[in-house]
Structure formats: structure tokens, C-alpha cells
Design an enzyme around this catalytic site. Structure first.
Site, PDB file in Angstrom:
ATOM      1  CG  HIS A 148      13.991 -20.357   9.944  1.00 38.88           C
ATOM      2  ND1 HIS A 148      14.694 -20.408   8.757  1.00 38.88           N
ATOM      3  CD2 HIS A 148      14.692 -19.524  10.744  1.00 38.88           C
ATOM      4  CE1 HIS A 148      15.775 -19.643   8.848  1.00 38.88           C
ATOM      5  NE2 HIS A 148      15.800 -19.087  10.034  1.00 38.88           N
ATOM      6  CE  LYS A 203      20.043 -14.167  16.437  1.00 42.76           C
ATOM      7  NZ  LYS A 203      20.008 -15.148  15.345  1.00 42.76           N
ATOM      8  CB  CYS A 260      22.369 -18.224  16.464  1.00 44.91           C
ATOM      9  SG  CYS A 260      21.653 -18.070  14.805  1.00 44.91           S
ATOM     10  CG  ASP A 269      16.398 -16.278  13.138  1.00 48.49           C
ATOM     11  OD1 ASP A 269      17.275 -15.415  12.924  1.00 48.49           O
ATOM     12  OD2 ASP A 269      16.231 -17.267  12.380  1.00 48.49           O
ATOM     13  CG  ASP A 322      17.901 -16.991  17.634  1.00 48.93           C
ATOM     14  OD1 ASP A 322      17.720 -15.851  18.084  1.00 48.93           O
ATOM     15  OD2 ASP A 322      18.565 -17.217  16.606  1.00 48.93           O
ATOM     16  CG  HIS A 324      14.424 -14.734   8.884  1.00 54.13           C
ATOM     17  ND1 HIS A 324      15.591 -14.020   9.009  1.00 54.13           N
ATOM     18  CD2 HIS A 324      14.708 -15.973   9.373  1.00 54.13           C
ATOM     19  CE1 HIS A 324      16.529 -14.788   9.536  1.00 54.13           C
ATOM     20  NE2 HIS A 324      16.027 -15.971   9.776  1.00 54.13           N
ATOM     21  CG  HIS A 351      15.585 -13.732   5.309  1.00 54.95           C
ATOM     22  ND1 HIS A 351      16.565 -14.585   5.764  1.00 54.95           N
ATOM     23  CD2 HIS A 351      16.037 -12.478   5.528  1.00 54.95           C
ATOM     24  CE1 HIS A 351      17.570 -13.862   6.249  1.00 54.95           C
ATOM     25  NE2 HIS A 351      17.272 -12.586   6.131  1.00 54.95           N
TER      26      HIS A 351
HETATM   27 ZN   LIG Z   1      17.023 -17.560  10.610  1.00 51.55          ZN
END
Ligand SMILES: [Zn+2]
Length: 211
Positions: free
Chosen positions: A90, A115, A160, A55, A17, A57, A61
Site C-alpha cells: 500500500h 512517513k 496511525c 504514508d 493519511d 513506502h 517495504h
Molecule cells: Zn503503511
């Protein structure tokens, strides 16, 4: 320590990330997050095999405070799969904040794993979504490719990176975290990441051990 770590077909560098929103100027900045991008790019040159995570989304989300009226970022709520920290919006799919940091330059990365792409569930670990059961597929990929050791870098160390390291260990991989190639968000309890790593046998490397 061997300087031949990355040149083994058993080793994979996993870059977690390193995205604009997790760097200063982004919406969920990790202090010093931008500093790891050029370092990881150099480190990656010492590895034949690199996987990056992103990351990623949808705009509504479930991990976003904005999706829960009256809630503020960094509060915690109960979702069907457990406790969830609410974050500022984000890494929205396709938005600039979800881009990799521009100093991250790893053209030979063979896989970019996205993810957190399901609306109703977050995913800190690169291996499982936050229900701790739904696999992302990364374990199967790494096993099929024959990797035995996962070398971890990126953001954020206490979220993470930590969840990914702990899952990798649990799944039977040898695991190392490159300390100077990570930065922590600094949430409450984050100081225990290294304690956890020590307890479960995650190795602590520095870039100088590899380059
Ligand atoms: Zn996130």
C-alpha cells in the site's frame, strides 16, 4: 465549546493519511475512509494551520507481507524493532494509491509529512517510527511554530491516528481527536482506542463542535 478552536495560532489541524489506498477501492481500505475526505476539507477551512501526513513506502517495504516469503497480510512477525503487522502492499512511493483522496482539498496545508519511507521500518505515528525512538521531525516543527494543541483527523483511527494522538500527548501537546472525521480499520483490540484516549486525557470532539 468554543467555535474559535481553529483560528488560534496555538492550534494545528493534523490530517493523517487520507490516501487512496486507505479508502474503499484501495489496497488497504478503511471502511468508510472516503467519507472523511470532504468533511476534513470543510473542517480545514476553520483552521489557519494544517499539517497533512502521507504514508509513503518503498516498493519492498518491511511492513509488506510480500516482502516476507510465505507470509500473508495481517499476520504478525518480529522485526528488529519489535512486533509488526504485515500489510498488503500500500501507499508505494509515487504510485496512485499513495495519492491523497481526490476529495481532500486543503491548499493551505503548510506541511506534508511523509512517513514510512525507510525500507526497514514502519511508522504509524506521525512523530516516531515504529522503533518508538527515531523522530520524524514533526515534534520539532510543531514546537518551533509554537503550537500547543493538536487536533487530529484521518485514517485509521485505531492505528496511525491512535499512535499519533498518544505520542502527541506524551510530548506535552494538548490533543483532541475529531470522532466523525476519523474511521477505524477495525483490527482486533481497536475498541480500546477511545478508552486509551480517555485515560490519558485526549479530548473527543465532533466536527459540529468546531464548525
Ligand atoms: Zn503503511
Amino acid at each position: 465549546m468554543s467555535k474559535l478552536i481553529g483560528r488560534s495560532d496555538a492550534d494545528v489541524l493534523l490530517v493523517i493519511d487520507v490516501q487512496r489506498d486507505f479508502c474503499p477501492g484501495g489496497s488497504l481500505p478503511v471502511p468508510g475512509g472516503d467519507e472523511v475526505a470532504p468533511l476534513i476539507s470543510r473542517l480545514a477551512q476553520a483552521f489557519d494551520h494544517v499539517v497533512m501526513t502521507q504514508d509513503w513506502h518503498p516498493p519492498d517495504h518491511a511492513s509488506f507481507a510480500s516482502s516476507h516469503p510465505g507470509r500473508k497480510p495481517f499476520e504478525e512477525i518480529d522485526l528488529p524493532y519489535g512486533r509488526q503487522i504485515l500489510w498488503p502492499d500500500h501507499c508505494v512511493q509515487g504510485a496512485g494509491g499513495a495519492d491523497f483522496h481526490p476529495a481532500l482539498d486543503i491548499p493551505h496545508a503548510a506541511l506534508v509529512l511523509r512517513k514510512g519511507h525507510r525500507r526497514d521500518i514502519d511508522s504509524y505515528s506521525a512523530f516516531f517510527e515504529n522503533d518508538r525512538r527515531t523522530p520524524t521531525g514533526l515534534c520539532g516543527y510543531l514546537r518551533e511554530r509554537g503550537f500547543a494543541r493538536v487536533v487530529l483527523t484521518g485514517l485509521a483511527l485505531d492505528v496511525c491516528v491512535r499512535w499519533t494522538a498518544e505520542d502527541a500527548k506524551r510530548l506535552g501537546f494538548s490533543v483532541a481527536v475529531v470522532e466523525d472525521a476519523c474511521r477505524a480499520l477495525g483490527l482486533a483490540g481497536s475498541t480500546s482506542a477511545w478508552n486509551s484516549f480517555r485515560e490519558i486525557g485526549v479530548d473527543r470532539f465532533a466536527t459540529a463542535d468546531i464548525l
